[in-house]
Structure formats: C-alpha cells, structure tokens
Design a protein around this motif. Structure first.
Motif, PDB file in Angstrom:
ATOM      1  N   GLU A  25       0.818  -1.202   0.000  1.00 53.94           N
ATOM      2  CA  GLU A  25       0.000   0.000   0.000  1.00 53.94           C
ATOM      3  C   GLU A  25       0.857   1.259   0.000  1.00 53.94           C
ATOM      4  O   GLU A  25       2.058   1.220   0.278  1.00 53.94           O
ATOM      5  N   ALA A  26       0.207   2.346  -0.330  1.00 53.50           N
ATOM      6  CA  ALA A  26       0.894   3.631  -0.255  1.00 53.50           C
ATOM      7  C   ALA A  26       1.351   3.884   1.175  1.00 53.50           C
ATOM      8  O   ALA A  26       0.744   3.425   2.136  1.00 53.50           O
ATOM      9  N   HIS A  28       1.215   6.363   3.094  1.00 53.79           N
ATOM     10  CA  HIS A  28       0.238   7.031   3.958  1.00 53.79           C
ATOM     11  C   HIS A  28      -1.156   6.751   3.415  1.00 53.79           C
ATOM     12  O   HIS A  28      -1.818   7.628   2.857  1.00 53.79           O
ATOM     13  N   TRP A  29      -1.590   5.507   3.583  1.00 56.72           N
ATOM     14  CA  TRP A  29      -2.908   5.110   3.063  1.00 56.72           C
ATOM     15  C   TRP A  29      -3.992   5.801   3.866  1.00 56.72           C
ATOM     16  O   TRP A  29      -3.985   5.810   5.093  1.00 56.72           O
ATOM     17  N   CYS A  31      -8.440   6.959   3.643  1.00 55.94           N
ATOM     18  CA  CYS A  31      -9.697   6.688   2.967  1.00 55.94           C
ATOM     19  C   CYS A  31     -10.696   7.782   3.287  1.00 55.94           C
ATOM     20  O   CYS A  31     -10.963   8.076   4.448  1.00 55.94           O
ATOM     21  N   LEU A  71      -5.030   0.340  -3.560  1.00 59.91           N
ATOM     22  CA  LEU A  71      -3.980   0.521  -2.550  1.00 59.91           C
ATOM     23  C   LEU A  71      -3.582   1.977  -2.372  1.00 59.91           C
ATOM     24  O   LEU A  71      -2.842   2.303  -1.443  1.00 59.91           O
ATOM     25  N   ASP A  72      -4.054   2.838  -3.244  1.00 63.66           N
ATOM     26  CA  ASP A  72      -3.755   4.266  -3.135  1.00 63.66           C
ATOM     27  C   ASP A  72      -4.938   5.030  -3.721  1.00 63.66           C
ATOM     28  O   ASP A  72      -4.869   5.545  -4.828  1.00 63.66           O
ATOM     29  N   ASP A  74      -6.402   7.605  -4.584  1.00 63.63           N
ATOM     30  CA  ASP A  74      -6.231   9.034  -4.882  1.00 63.63           C
ATOM     31  C   ASP A  74      -7.038   9.350  -6.134  1.00 63.63           C
ATOM     32  O   ASP A  74      -6.900   8.686  -7.172  1.00 63.63           O
ATOM     33  N   LYS A  77      -5.506   9.518  -9.486  1.00 58.05           N
ATOM     34  CA  LYS A  77      -5.033   8.279 -10.107  1.00 58.05           C
ATOM     35  C   LYS A  77      -6.194   7.375 -10.519  1.00 58.05           C
ATOM     36  O   LYS A  77      -6.023   6.170 -10.712  1.00 58.05           O
ATOM     37  N   CYS A 298     -13.093   2.986  -1.102  1.00 56.87           N
ATOM     38  CA  CYS A 298     -12.021   2.585  -0.196  1.00 56.87           C
ATOM     39  C   CYS A 298     -12.598   2.077   1.124  1.00 56.87           C
ATOM     40  O   CYS A 298     -11.881   1.971   2.129  1.00 56.87           O
TER      41      CYS A 298
END
Length: 360
Positions: A25-26, A28-29, A31, A71-72, A74, A77, A298
């Motif tokens: 995961e990123a 700094h995940w 949600c 996993l990110d 954003d 993205k 998320c």
C-alpha cells in the motif's frame, strides 16, 4: 497428502492470475469514503437473463462509482476509462449483479492479466474490514479459521482470458462434485479470505479441506464492440483490438447458500450487507498484477436486498359483498328466530273439540 495437493492446486490457480502478489500500500494510506452509499437490489422476478445482453437491466436503477486504485485511493489516479455502474436485483431466490465500465476492447486468449477482470467482496465476519480484505493480523503460516475468526470475507473473481463472451461460467457439476469453488472451464471462482495473504477456494483451507463446498456463482461477460452472439472458441479474439466501448459483466448466486464453514456471505430480504467491487485492466497494454486493481470505494458499500414493494404498499380492499352478506346473515337469523317463536306459540294453542254434524 490430499490436503497438500489441494493447497498446491489453490496456489497454482492464484499464481496464474497474479492474485498472490503482495499488497504494497501507499506509505500514507487514507480513505475518504461515503459510507452512506447504497446499491439497492429490488424484487424483479423473471426479469434478468445471464447472457451478456443488458437490455433487461435498462429499467433498473444503478449507482455510478469512480474507480480508484485500491492501494492508493487518490482521485488523481482514477481509472481513465470513467466510472463503473453497479446494478443489483433479486427474484426472491437468487441475487443478480450487472457491472458496466468503459474500456477499449482487448482480449488475449489464455492470458487473464491481458484482459479485463472483476471481483466482488462481501463481509461475512462481524470484524471483517474492507481494508486488508478482512483485516486479520495473522501471517500465511498462522492464519486459520480459529485465529482469524470474525474476519471472514467472501470473494468472487472472474478473469475472462478463457471465457467466451455470452457463455455462462462459474459453478459446474464437475468442480462442485469435488467440493470446491473452482471453475476449470474459465476462471469464475468462489473464494474466501481473512486477509490478502490468506485466500482459498471455497472448500480448501490451510489445514483441513471440506468436500461440502461448491461454487455458487454463475456469470458471463460482453463488450459493446461485439457484433453478434453465438460465439465459440474458434471465433477468438471475437472482435478487433482497441475498439472503444464498454464491458458488461452479469452474475448471479443464491441469496442463501449451503455453506456451513463461514465461506459464503448470506443475504436476507429486507436486510443490508456490505460489499465492494474490484476491476483489473491492462493499462497502456501492460499486463495487470493481483494488487494493481481499482475499486469502487475505499470502504464497504451497502447492499440493500429490498422486499417486494407491492406487498409493502398493498392496502386491504373491502369486498363489495360485505354489506350484502351481513344483511343476508342478519335476515336469516331474524327469520330463524321468528320461526321458532311461531312454532312455540302454535304448540301452546288449546285443542278445539270435534263435534260431529249429526249432533248438531
């Protein structure tokens, strides 16, 4: 020995589709989800046919979701093909789902990670989180039904690399007779897990296998660039590559299954369940990997299995015969009482002696 062979089969199945890839995961995940988002399954008996043709869904409302990296998550993205529409329905016995997502046509027979793919995830255990697919903290060598109790999630994964468009896949007699959630004819498989690294086909497990399990799902796929139905394997790749359009996926499974192992989510009419949908696509022509999927949220999305609305709004109608029936009944009772009274009076009347005419 049998348990080792079954576990090996499970590992091979996952390895072929990249599902065993670690979830990195990123750093700094975070949600920012809308937990009030609902997908509603209305009662529509005799409406849906699983054939890839979605005209029978046109009058059923759906929900549109931005498709973000799982996993990110954003927004910058997000999947560049646009949003995914999710629709649901039920007929009192089975629940149906339809997914629609734009994407240029791509198909490579036998290569699942070079084609589109989708998955469903449903909460089973009360402590099962969306994040980390159940959220059990155990490692692959320590996760069991006891150590991860309460973190169970139900999965269905469909990779179309071996699936003919418009044909039905999923549960079949051969795999179900062996007591597992596999699909030897394609890759529409029924699974469960406790976290991303502890996933198994229904019926398989880290220590004990159970032959009572089965694949309860059926499904098919289509793309709007396909010009006719009745495809067979020799027609592959079925359409020209890179044609613009939309993918359609249709699925069904029973509201309630025969599961006794906490490997299937159970749906109840009038109740709400938690779900999510994932989507894989070979971005820029590059094969996807297991953890490189997009998701509609998320966090969990709420799935409402709604009762028959006509039963809820039905107002009891008074029969036009009610008044006439009541009057007839009253008249009958009064007549009966009068007849008893008259009979009683007559029985008490004194006899009049008979006098012959000759005596007059």
């Amino acid at each position: 020995m049998l348990g080792r062979v079954s576990s090996l089969v499970t590992i091979l199945i996952f390895a072929q589709t990249g599902i065993l890839n670690s979830h990195h995961e990123a750093a700094h995940w975070s949600c920012d989800s809308n937990t009030d988002t609902h997908v509603q399954a209305h009662f529509n008996p005799g409406r849906i046919t699983l054939d890839g043709q979605v005209d029978d869904w046109k009058d059923i409302d759906g929900s549109a979701f931005s498709v973000l990296p799982a996993l990110d998550p954003d927004a910058d993205k997000a999947y560049n093909g646009g949003k995914m529409t999710v629709k649901a329905s039920h007929d009192g016995k089975d629940v149906f789902f339809m997914l629609q997502v734009d994407g240029d046509y791509t198909y490579s027979e036998g290569y699942s990670n070079k084609t589109a793919s989708v998955a469903f995830m449903f909460q089973i255990g009360e402590n099962a989180s969306y994040h980390r697919m159940g959220g059990c903290e155990e490692e692959p060598d320590t996760c069991t039904s006891k150590s991860c109790k309460g973190h169970e999630v139900d999965l269905m994964h469909f990779s179309i690399g071996k699936a003919i468009p418009g044909r039905l896949y999923g549960g079949n007699l051969l795999d179900n007779s062996e007591g597992n959630g596999g699909d030897r004819f394609s890759h529409l498989v029924d699974l469960y897990c406790w976290n991303p690294h502890c996933r198994y086909l229904d019926g398989y497990g880290p220590s004990v296998n159970d032959t009572s399990a089965q694949n309860d799902w059926k499904g098919t796929w289509w793309h709007s660039s396909l010009t006719h139905s009745g495809f067979i394997k020799d027609d592959s790749p079925y359409s020209s590559s890179n044609q613009s359009g939309a993918y359609y996926f249709e699925f069904s499974r029973p509201l309630r299954t025969m599961d006794r192992l906490q490997q299937d989510a159970q749906f109840t009419i009038g109740k709400t369940s938690k779900m999510s949908v994932a989507f894989w696509y070979p971005m820029d022509g590059k094969p996807w990997h297991g953890s490189g999927h997009f998701s509609i949220s998320c966090d969990w999305i709420l799935l409402d299995i709604l009762p028959d609305s006509s039963e809820l709004t039905k107002v009891p109608q008074r029969s036009s015969w009610d008044a006439a029936t009541a009057f007839s009944l009253l008249f009958s009772v009064v007549a009966f009482c009068i007849s008893i009274f008259v009979g009683h009076r007559v029985s008490r009347t004194k006899n009049i002696p008979f006098t012959p005419m000759s005596n007059l």
